[in-house]
Design an enzyme around this catalytic site. Structure first.
Site, PDB file in Angstrom:
ATOM      1  N   SER A  13      24.443  52.242  49.875  1.00 12.74           N
ATOM      2  CA  SER A  13      24.965  53.621  49.930  1.00 12.74           C
ATOM      3  C   SER A  13      23.832  54.641  49.846  1.00 12.74           C
ATOM      4  CB  SER A  13      26.005  53.857  48.828  1.00 12.74           C
ATOM      5  OG  SER A  13      25.409  53.824  47.560  1.00 12.74           O
ATOM      6  N   ASN A  14      22.779  54.320  49.111  1.00 10.87           N
ATOM      7  CA  ASN A  14      21.635  55.248  49.061  1.00 10.87           C
ATOM      8  C   ASN A  14      20.878  55.259  50.385  1.00 10.87           C
ATOM      9  OD1 ASN A  14      21.210  56.588  46.295  1.00 10.87           O
ATOM     10  ND2 ASN A  14      21.852  54.494  45.817  1.00 10.87           N
ATOM     11  N   MET A  88      16.300  44.353  45.519  1.00 13.89           N
ATOM     12  CA  MET A  88      16.394  43.464  44.368  1.00 13.89           C
ATOM     13  C   MET A  88      15.226  42.474  44.267  1.00 13.89           C
ATOM     14  SD  MET A  88      18.882  44.795  42.951  1.00 13.89           S
ATOM     15  CE  MET A  88      19.320  43.689  41.628  1.00 13.89           C
ATOM     16  N   ARG A  89      14.032  42.940  44.590  1.00 16.69           N
ATOM     17  CA  ARG A  89      12.831  42.137  44.354  1.00 16.69           C
ATOM     18  C   ARG A  89      11.823  43.034  43.663  1.00 16.69           C
ATOM     19  NH1 ARG A  89      12.704  36.595  46.161  1.00 16.69           N
ATOM     20  NH2 ARG A  89      10.870  36.810  44.850  1.00 16.69           N
ATOM     21  N   HIS A 107      16.580  54.788  39.991  1.00 14.89           N
ATOM     22  CA  HIS A 107      17.152  53.902  38.969  1.00 14.89           C
ATOM     23  C   HIS A 107      18.337  54.609  38.306  1.00 14.89           C
ATOM     24  CE1 HIS A 107      17.137  50.544  36.241  1.00 14.89           C
ATOM     25  NE2 HIS A 107      17.240  51.378  35.227  1.00 14.89           N
TER      26      HIS A 107
HETATM   27  C1  GRF Z   1      21.667  52.155  42.898  1.00 17.28           C
HETATM   28  O1  GRF Z   1      22.419  52.360  41.744  1.00 17.28           O
HETATM   29  C2  GRF Z   1      20.208  52.369  42.628  1.00 17.28           C
HETATM   30  O2  GRF Z   1      19.962  53.308  41.630  1.00 17.28           O
HETATM   31  C3  GRF Z   1      19.749  51.014  42.159  1.00 17.28           C
HETATM   32  O3  GRF Z   1      20.482  50.114  42.936  1.00 17.28           O
HETATM   33  C4  GRF Z   1      21.712  50.702  43.339  1.00 17.28           C
HETATM   34  C5  GRF Z   1      21.826  50.557  44.814  1.00 17.28           C
HETATM   35  O4  GRF Z   1      23.075  50.970  45.298  1.00 17.28           O
HETATM   36  N1  GRF Z   1      18.325  50.871  42.257  1.00 17.28           N
HETATM   37  P1  GRF Z   1      23.303  51.074  46.856  1.00 17.28           P
HETATM   38  O5  GRF Z   1      22.983  49.713  47.452  1.00 17.28           O
HETATM   39  O6  GRF Z   1      22.387  52.132  47.379  1.00 17.28           O
HETATM   40  O7  GRF Z   1      24.742  51.430  47.040  1.00 17.28           O
END
Ligand code: GRF
Length: 193
Positions: A13-14, A88-89, A107
């Site tokens: 989503s980001n 996630m690494r 974060h």
């Molecule tokens: C977000 O909460 C970000 O802060 C963290 O991982 C999450 C990713 O969410 N690092 P998305 O995949 O962007 O929905």
């Protein structure tokens, strides 16, 4: 023009809000998404948004192999700045030295509190009155680099974890594109000199 790479592993989503905000920006461009999971939903988003992606699987969990591949891609695509968005690494110190462009992370907590995974849940289960987000430079030590921006809101615990999570994500979606734009503007100013 700042040439941007986004690294993401999951929902994305980001990535989506960054992509939408840079689509209408003539001065900067998301050139590439790097993802380490071949079935991640973020890849579907990239397809829809017409943003090229590269999947880098860390073979047998070999960090050096994976990171060297990424360095090659960053050079090949001539990237100026990297935004992590749920990647996630952990990136090694060696990678951060070699990559030679700024790496930024978001974060879902008010660092230095709740570094690492399940940050929202841990804040929810605490006694904290506020919850929020941190956008920061990435250094070798996880979730510890220089803070660029923090935003907090009141933690409405009685509304439940899902609600609070959504509120935190709303903050992310509002502020990550804003910060990204500012940082890219600085890069453009440097490129002009
Ligand atoms: C977000 O909460 C970000 O802060 C963290 O991982 C999450 C990713 O969410 N690092 P998305 O995949 O962007 O929905």
């Amino acid at each position: 023009m700042a040439r941007i790479a986004v690294f993401a592993s999951g929902n994305g989503s980001n990535f989506q809000v960054l992509a939408e905000s840079f689509k209408v920006d003539k001065n900067n461009k998301i050139i590439l998404l790097i993802c380490n999971k071949k079935d991640a939903f973020v890849l579907k988003r990239a397809e829809k948004l017409n943003i090229p992606y590269e999947i880098v699987i860390y073979k047998k969990n070999d960090i050096i192999y994976g990171e060297n591949k990424i360095i090659e891609l960053i050079k090949k695509y001539d990237i100026d700045i990297i935004f992590l968005a749920g990647y996630m690494r952990v990136l090694s110190g060696d990678f951060l030295k070699k990559v030679k462009v700024p790496v930024i992370n978001i974060h879902p907590a008010l660092l230095p509190k709740y570094k690492g995974v399940d940050a929202i849940e841990r804040a929810f289960n605490s006694e904290d009155k506020e919850i929020g987000i941190t956008i920061h430079y990435v250094i070798e030590e996880v979730d510890s680099g220089e803070i660029i921006l923090q935003k907090s809101i009141r933690l409405k615990r009685t509304k439940g974890l899902d609600f609070v999570e959504q509120e935190v994500h709303k903050l992310e979606h509002k502020y990550y594109p804003q910060v990204a734009k500012k940082l890219c503007k600085n890069i453009n100013n440097k490129l002009k000199k």
